[in-house]
Design a protein around this motif. Structure first.
Motif, PDB file in Angstrom:
ATOM      1  N   TYR A  74      19.421 -10.487  19.101  1.00  0.00           N
ATOM      2  CA  TYR A  74      18.789 -10.431  20.689  1.00  0.00           C
ATOM      3  C   TYR A  74      17.687 -11.237  20.535  1.00  0.00           C
ATOM      4  O   TYR A  74      17.375 -12.199  21.580  1.00  0.00           O
ATOM      5  CB  TYR A  74      18.619  -8.849  20.780  1.00  0.00           C
ATOM      6  N   ARG A  75      16.760 -10.899  19.413  1.00  0.00           N
ATOM      7  CA  ARG A  75      15.967 -11.758  18.986  1.00  0.00           C
ATOM      8  C   ARG A  75      16.524 -13.173  18.936  1.00  0.00           C
ATOM      9  O   ARG A  75      15.461 -13.957  19.614  1.00  0.00           O
ATOM     10  CB  ARG A  75      14.964 -11.715  17.982  1.00  0.00           C
ATOM     11  N   ALA A  76      17.275 -13.745  18.548  1.00  0.00           N
ATOM     12  CA  ALA A  76      17.956 -14.512  18.319  1.00  0.00           C
ATOM     13  C   ALA A  76      17.933 -15.235  19.795  1.00  0.00           C
ATOM     14  O   ALA A  76      18.192 -16.723  19.633  1.00  0.00           O
ATOM     15  CB  ALA A  76      19.060 -14.884  17.344  1.00  0.00           C
ATOM     16  N   GLY A  77      18.567 -15.008  20.475  1.00  0.00           N
ATOM     17  CA  GLY A  77      18.993 -15.037  21.900  1.00  0.00           C
ATOM     18  C   GLY A  77      17.622 -14.926  22.178  1.00  0.00           C
ATOM     19  O   GLY A  77      17.827 -16.693  23.365  1.00  0.00           O
ATOM     20  N   ARG A  78      17.328 -15.024  22.395  1.00  0.00           N
ATOM     21  CA  ARG A  78      15.595 -14.734  22.805  1.00  0.00           C
ATOM     22  C   ARG A  78      14.830 -16.375  22.776  1.00  0.00           C
ATOM     23  O   ARG A  78      13.966 -17.232  23.615  1.00  0.00           O
ATOM     24  CB  ARG A  78      14.044 -13.963  23.611  1.00  0.00           C
ATOM     25  N   SER A  79      15.113 -16.751  21.207  1.00  0.00           N
ATOM     26  CA  SER A  79      14.721 -17.159  20.965  1.00  0.00           C
ATOM     27  C   SER A  79      15.587 -19.260  21.133  1.00  0.00           C
ATOM     28  O   SER A  79      14.083 -19.610  21.823  1.00  0.00           O
ATOM     29  CB  SER A  79      14.290 -17.442  19.270  1.00  0.00           C
ATOM     30  N   THR A  80      16.333 -18.744  21.636  1.00  0.00           N
ATOM     31  CA  THR A  80      17.165 -19.807  22.005  1.00  0.00           C
ATOM     32  C   THR A  80      16.720 -20.365  23.435  1.00  0.00           C
ATOM     33  O   THR A  80      16.759 -21.426  23.852  1.00  0.00           O
ATOM     34  CB  THR A  80      18.123 -19.888  21.379  1.00  0.00           C
TER      35      THR A  80
END
Length: 379
Positions: A365-371
């Motif tokens: 989820y955090r990786a997706g938000r960073s993108t």
């Protein structure tokens, strides 16, 4: 709108309140098992689920928003939530309220299964399927912000495994289990195939305060200790049983969350475990809870600085108990936790973000938000 900070704030213990619409997901052949909501005309706030002509499951007193405000004023803790949000009739309203509370992701646990819902395996299995389908639909509407712990028919392990596989595909991040499932403890080898499957699927076991042993519940139901003895104490005992068992070593990748029993008991269990290790001539782990991959939800009225001396940095998460009105409920818990000056920002980040990410496998989820943030910055 999702928070723009890099670290997501994760509410590790939020709830849904089941309604009559929850059971609309029953298959036609299973509708004969549908729970019926009963209440007395003299007091419509007190409602009960009836299954097989018995009061079953759990149903909180139904309070109006004014009554919730009055309750919040009396307890000194914010317990007010919009009914359509806590019942999940309006997912967008729930997300909007989460934005107001500074919460990016909530992990949803059931209300209904706090006690045994049926002695009949086929009834339990049908109700689990309906509830899990309902939450799968909620997840799809939430843009990944409402994750959940699936309920399982503990009397049918093969069916339970089949249901958690489907739940995983539809947003579930944990398998909800009660500290006592019928006459079995959680360390019973009967559950090993379930643990193996959860581990393979990268799902946690969420041990929420509850009690699936009707005899034990009835023993304390009308005592002064009532729900404390029925639900909270068995959760603590289940954690100690797990710490002293071989289960964490048999399933080294499996993560465990002990939810809604506060965390003030951690030093007690740590000391008791250390004593028993010494008596057995075994070396005591430096980070007992971390090595066993055990996480515990803390509350704002816990002495967190003291608990951390025994729990370590990797153990604690925090939740609001969103939607409930019991001693653990505090809708503003995360806001209040952020104000605690005696806790370092590094520790707050662990409890609010890193630890629940690991517990529930939410790193993506955090990786997706960073993108998403990078795309916004370059747009």
């Amino acid at each position: 709108m999702i928070n723009q900070q890099i670290l997501p704030v994760i509410d590790a213990d939020a709830h849904v309140i089941e309604t009559e619409r929850t059971w609309d997901y029953l298959e036609p052949s299973e509708r004969k098992f549908r729970p019926v909501l009963f209440y007395s005309p003299e007091d419509p706030t007190r409602q009960y689920w009836v299954i097989d002509e018995k009061i079953r499951g759990f149903r909180f007193v139904t309070l109006s928003e004014q009554q919730l405000r009055d309750l919040s004023r009396r307890t000194g803790r914010n317990q007010g939530t919009p009914q359509a949000a806590r019942d999940l009739d309006d997912v967008e309203l729930r997300l909007k309220h989460m934005d107001e509370l500074g919460i990016d992701v909530q992990v949803l646990h059931n209300t209904f299964w706090i006690e045994q819902v049926s002695e009949r395996p086929e009834v339990e299995a049908a109700l689990c399927r309906s509830w899990n389908r309902w939450l799968g639909d909620v997840w799809k509407k939430s843009r990944g912000r409402l994750r959940w712990s699936c309920v399982i028919p503990a009397m049918m392990i093969d069916e339970a495994i089949a249901q958690i596989k489907t739940a995983k595909e539809n947003g579930a991040v944990a398998v909800c289990m009660r500290p006592l499932e019928g006459t079995r403890h959680l360390t019973d080898p009967y559950f090993y195939p379930l643990y193996e499957s959860a581990s393979d699927l990268d799902m946690a076991i969420a041990v929420h305060i509850a009690n699936g042993n009707p005899t034990h519940c009835d023993l304390y139901r009308f005592s002064r200790a009532n729900r404390f003895a029925m639900f909270r104490v068995p959760t603590v005992v289940a954690c100690f049983d797990l710490l002293m068992s071989e289960v964490p070593r048999l399933f080294p990748k499996l993560r465990w969350g002990f939810i809604e029993a506060s965390a003030q008991w951690i030093p007690w269990l740590h000391r008791e475990a250390a004593l028993r290790y010494r008596l057995a001539g075994k070396e005591f782990p430096e980070d007992l809870f971390g090595e066993c991959r055990i996480f515990v939800t803390c509350q704002t009225n816990d002495d967190i600085s003291y608990i951390l001396q025994y729990a370590g940095e990797r153990c604690l998460v925090i939740g609001t108990d969103y939607g409930h009105t019991d001693p653990s409920s505090e809708v503003d818990a995360i806001t209040e936790f952020k104000k605690q000056e005696e806790i370092s920002q590094k520790t707050k980040d662990r409890i609010l973000s890193y630890n629940p990410e690991v517990l529930y496998g939410l790193q993506s989820y955090r990786a997706g938000r960073s993108t998403e943030s990078q795309r916004a910055a370059t747009a």
